[in-house]
Design a protein around this motif. Structure first.
Motif, PDB file in Angstrom:
ATOM      1  N   UNK A  57       1.818 -11.078   1.523  1.00 40.12           N
ATOM      2  CA  UNK A  57       3.149 -10.531   1.229  1.00 40.12           C
ATOM      3  C   UNK A  57       3.517  -9.323   2.096  1.00 40.12           C
ATOM      4  N   UNK A  58       2.622  -8.354   2.191  1.00 43.67           N
ATOM      5  CA  UNK A  58       3.001  -7.134   2.914  1.00 43.67           C
ATOM      6  C   UNK A  58       3.116  -7.380   4.417  1.00 43.67           C
ATOM      7  N   UNK A  85       6.336  -8.960   5.040  1.00 46.60           N
ATOM      8  CA  UNK A  85       7.452  -8.022   4.921  1.00 46.60           C
ATOM      9  C   UNK A  85       7.542  -7.107   6.147  1.00 46.60           C
ATOM     10  N   UNK A 116       6.486   2.139  -6.939  1.00 45.10           N
ATOM     11  CA  UNK A 116       7.123   1.609  -5.735  1.00 45.10           C
ATOM     12  C   UNK A 116       7.704   0.211  -5.972  1.00 45.10           C
ATOM     13  N   UNK A 131       1.422   4.895  -2.985  1.00 45.15           N
ATOM     14  CA  UNK A 131       1.290   6.331  -3.194  1.00 45.15           C
ATOM     15  C   UNK A 131       1.506   7.186  -1.950  1.00 45.15           C
ATOM     16  N   UNK A 132       1.661   6.533  -0.778  1.00 44.09           N
ATOM     17  CA  UNK A 132       1.830   7.309   0.445  1.00 44.09           C
ATOM     18  C   UNK A 132       3.240   7.902   0.516  1.00 44.09           C
ATOM     19  N   UNK A 133       3.378   9.208   0.801  1.00 44.09           N
ATOM     20  CA  UNK A 133       4.722   9.774   0.875  1.00 44.09           C
ATOM     21  C   UNK A 133       5.440   9.348   2.156  1.00 44.09           C
ATOM     22  N   UNK A 177      14.329   2.197   0.809  1.00 41.33           N
ATOM     23  CA  UNK A 177      13.545   1.122   0.198  1.00 41.33           C
ATOM     24  C   UNK A 177      13.071   0.122   1.253  1.00 41.33           C
ATOM     25  N   UNK A 227      10.529 -10.026  -0.927  1.00 39.74           N
ATOM     26  CA  UNK A 227      10.575 -10.061   0.536  1.00 39.74           C
ATOM     27  C   UNK A 227      10.165  -8.717   1.138  1.00 39.74           C
ATOM     28  N   UNK A 228      10.131  -7.658   0.323  1.00 43.95           N
ATOM     29  CA  UNK A 228       9.640  -6.368   0.829  1.00 43.95           C
ATOM     30  C   UNK A 228       8.151  -6.204   0.529  1.00 43.95           C
ATOM     31  N   UNK A 273       4.628   1.467   3.844  1.00 41.30           N
ATOM     32  CA  UNK A 273       3.950   2.577   3.178  1.00 41.30           C
ATOM     33  C   UNK A 273       2.860   2.040   2.262  1.00 41.30           C
ATOM     34  N   UNK A 274       1.669   2.643   2.345  1.00 45.20           N
ATOM     35  CA  UNK A 274       0.587   2.277   1.431  1.00 45.20           C
ATOM     36  C   UNK A 274       0.947   2.783   0.035  1.00 45.20           C
ATOM     37  N   UNK A 324       9.479   0.187   2.296  1.00 45.64           N
ATOM     38  CA  UNK A 324       8.439  -0.162   1.315  1.00 45.64           C
ATOM     39  C   UNK A 324       7.214  -0.838   1.938  1.00 45.64           C
ATOM     40  N   UNK A 325       7.382  -1.898   2.761  1.00 41.31           N
ATOM     41  CA  UNK A 325       6.178  -2.572   3.271  1.00 41.31           C
ATOM     42  C   UNK A 325       5.388  -1.752   4.291  1.00 41.31           C
TER      43      UNK A 325
END
Lengths: 252, 326
Positions: free
Chosen positions: A66-67, A70, B206, A103-105, A94, B220-221, A100-101, A97-98
């Protein structure tokens, strides 16, 4: 370089076959217009390519976790859901999103990607406004900016120009052309064939769940195809101002 | 950030207030010294065995309900969602009622909360079975409503068939929710589940943010929706099951607190999670102090008070939302 390979993709929804044996490829630098009448399967094709609906056959994107997927392709669905009154900038973020790990800021490069997307879609004046308070067309542009902020090699958008004024319809497709010039690719479903012939490098015609034609606009939109698939006749010529396509009347 | 600090300060303040306010009417400084130092006298006993567990439970359960409410609203993308929606509180209450009716509850202090937890576990397993792994939010709501209705019907059946009016009375009062006469045993029963469930729910930030754009866009994200839904159900079941098991049914916190705080966190579902946990602790600590101060001799039930305060507040919020839409 190939960004997407689809081989023998078929989809059945509730036992009813919707897509039959579709194969296609997307290379770098293309703006691919996905066109076809209502119910032809354009949306289902894009969702199946992304692995959002169960399918037979192969899609190089739905094979990915998935990631990773994305980060390879961004998707803007036709439904313009914005559930909460978040600010435009928050919404566009948003798209990161994909990247960033958990919790990662947010990093400076994420903010830079958001700024680029907001600049491309000319959303500076809305930046801090709640997205739910914007008009439908403005929301559409914000949602396109979110998909742009994902900064993926491939961008897939479903009917992005519905509800936009003419200037923003053209501007949106020019953004896609600019992405293609940077070596990325866009697959965009469109109903406006006039926009499609002017801005897409390639058209894929989907009719009743099959690819009817695939190629440059001039080669694809023949009078026969327009009659058989779209049931229209049209005036379509190259002019000094570029290709012009005007649907004329319904042909039964 | 300032909101988090403000709420945390309020939690601290109300926690101390909950420790020093009570019918014994002792000097606060003396009370706190008796709690911390311990002189073996009756005051230390009151502080350590009665007030401390009560204040701890109010803070824990308030936080659990606020957090679960925020997570449920974020997942369902609906400000009217409530942690009780998935049927856990109803099935936990059924477990507790069975313990009260059969007399198990009188044998040991463990029996009632453990029976309630067993009820919650059966309820959540049934919901998972009904909703399925890829069920989506609509099937989850429907499964939750079905389980709540079934648990409610069985609870009524137990009351209906109860041959003993005292047991029936006890059941009715228990279901109103209260933190009176709880001990450290209750704290130790609830704490591990509330901590575990809270960690699960806080990890959803998140994914819930991404869900703002709908299920398709979120997937998809890169958000794994089936896993998110499972984590949400299990986390909610742990915190709500544990809370109901030790305190009975306390309504409106999970509904009202996220609604009140949403505007302060820019409406972001992820940031609303920790804020609602703190806000829930504030609300329940305040409510539990209020029930002791308003009618100390009548044992006003906590769940009654939260509903009395929560319902008008909620009506006001609906009115404001309606004006914003119009």
């Amino acid at each position: 370089m190939t960004l997407l390979t689809v081989e023998n993709l078929s989809v059945s929804l509730r036992g009813r076959p919707v897509l039959h044996d579709i194969s296609l490829r997307a290379a770098q630098g293309e703006v691919i217009g996905l066109i076809g009448p209502n119910g032809a399967g354009k949306t289902t094709l894009m969702r199946a390519i992304l692995g959002l609906v169960p399918h037979r056959g192969r899609s190089s994107l739905s094979d990915l976790p998935a990631r990773a997927r994305a980060r390879a392709a961004a998707w803007m669905p036709q439904a313009r859901d914005i559930a909460w009154p978040v600010s435009v900038e928050t919404l566009v973020m948003l798209g990161r999103t994909p990247h960033l790990a958990p919790g990662q800021p947010v990093r400076p490069e994420d903010q830079a990607a958001v700024d680029r997307a907001i600049t491309r879609m000319e959303l500076h004046s809305f930046r801090q406004r709640p997205a739910t308070e914007l008009s439908g067309g403005e929301q559409a542009r914000v949602l396109i900016a979110r998909a742009l902020a994902q900064e993926t090699p491939l961008l897939m958008v479903d009917e992005p120009t519905a509800g936009l004024d003419p200037a923003h319809q053209i501007a949106t497709l020019q953004v896609f052309s600019a992405l293609a010039r940077d070596g990325r690719s866009v697959i965009v479903s469109l109903h406006d064939l006039g926009l499609a012939v002017r801005h897409c490098t390639r058209l894929i015609v989907v009719d009743a769940g099959r690819v009817k034609a695939d190629g440059p606009p001039g080669a694809v939109l023949t009078p026969e195809l327009l009659r058989d698939t779209f049931h229209i006749s049209a005036w379509f010529h190259d002019t000094a101002d570029g290709p012009v396509f005007q649907p004329l009347k319904v042909v039964k | 950030m300032t909101l988090t600090r403000l709420l945390a300060a309020l939690v601290g303040l109300l926690f101390v207030a909950a420790l020093v306010i009570g019918p014994a009417g002792m000097d606060p400084v003396v009370s706190l010294r008796a709690l911390l130092v311990g002189d073996g006298g009756p005051l230390t006993l009151v502080m350590r065995e009665i007030r401390l567990p009560r204040a701890l439970l109010a803070a824990m359960i308030g936080a659990a309900l606020g957090l679960a409410g925020a997570a449920m609203q974020g997942f369902l993308r609906n400000p009217l969602a409530d942690p009780g929606l998935i049927g856990v509180s109803g099935s936990a209450a059924l477990g507790a009622v069975i313990a009260l009716q059969t007399g198990l509850a009188t044998m040991t202090a463990f029996a009632l909360p453990v029976s309630a937890l067993a009820g919650a576990l059966i309820g959540v397993l049934l919901v998972l079975l009904l909703a399925g792994p890829r069920g989506g939010s609509l099937t989850l709501i429907l499964a939750g409503i079905a389980i709540s209705a079934l648990a409610g019907a069985l609870t009524s059946l137990v009351l209906n068939l109860s041959p003993n009016p005292f047991a029936a009375n006890e059941i009715v009062f228990w279901m109103m929710g209260s933190l009176a006469d709880r001990s450290m045993t209750h704290v130790w029963i609830a704490l591990p589940l509330i901590v575990l469930g809270s960690v699960m729910l806080l990890s959803l930030g998140r994914g819930l943010d991404a869900l703002t754009l709908g299920e398709d866009a979120a997937q998809a994200m890169g958000i794994n929706l089936p896993r998110l839904q499972l984590t949400l159900i299990l986390g909610t079941a742990a915190v709500v099951g544990a809370s109901t098991a030790v305190a009975g049914a306390i309504g409106f916190i999970g509904l009202v607190v996220p609604h009140v705080l949403r505007g302060f966190v820019g409406a972001r579902p992820g940031r609303l999670l920790p804020a609602s946990a703190l806000g829930g602790a504030v609300m329940l600590l305040a409510a539990d102090i209020a029930v002791r101060m308003i009618l100390p001799e009548r044992d006003l039930k906590l769940g009654v008070l939260t509903a009395l305060v929560g319902a008008p507040l909620f009506l006001h919020l609906i009115y404001r939302t309606r004006r914003a839409i119009a």
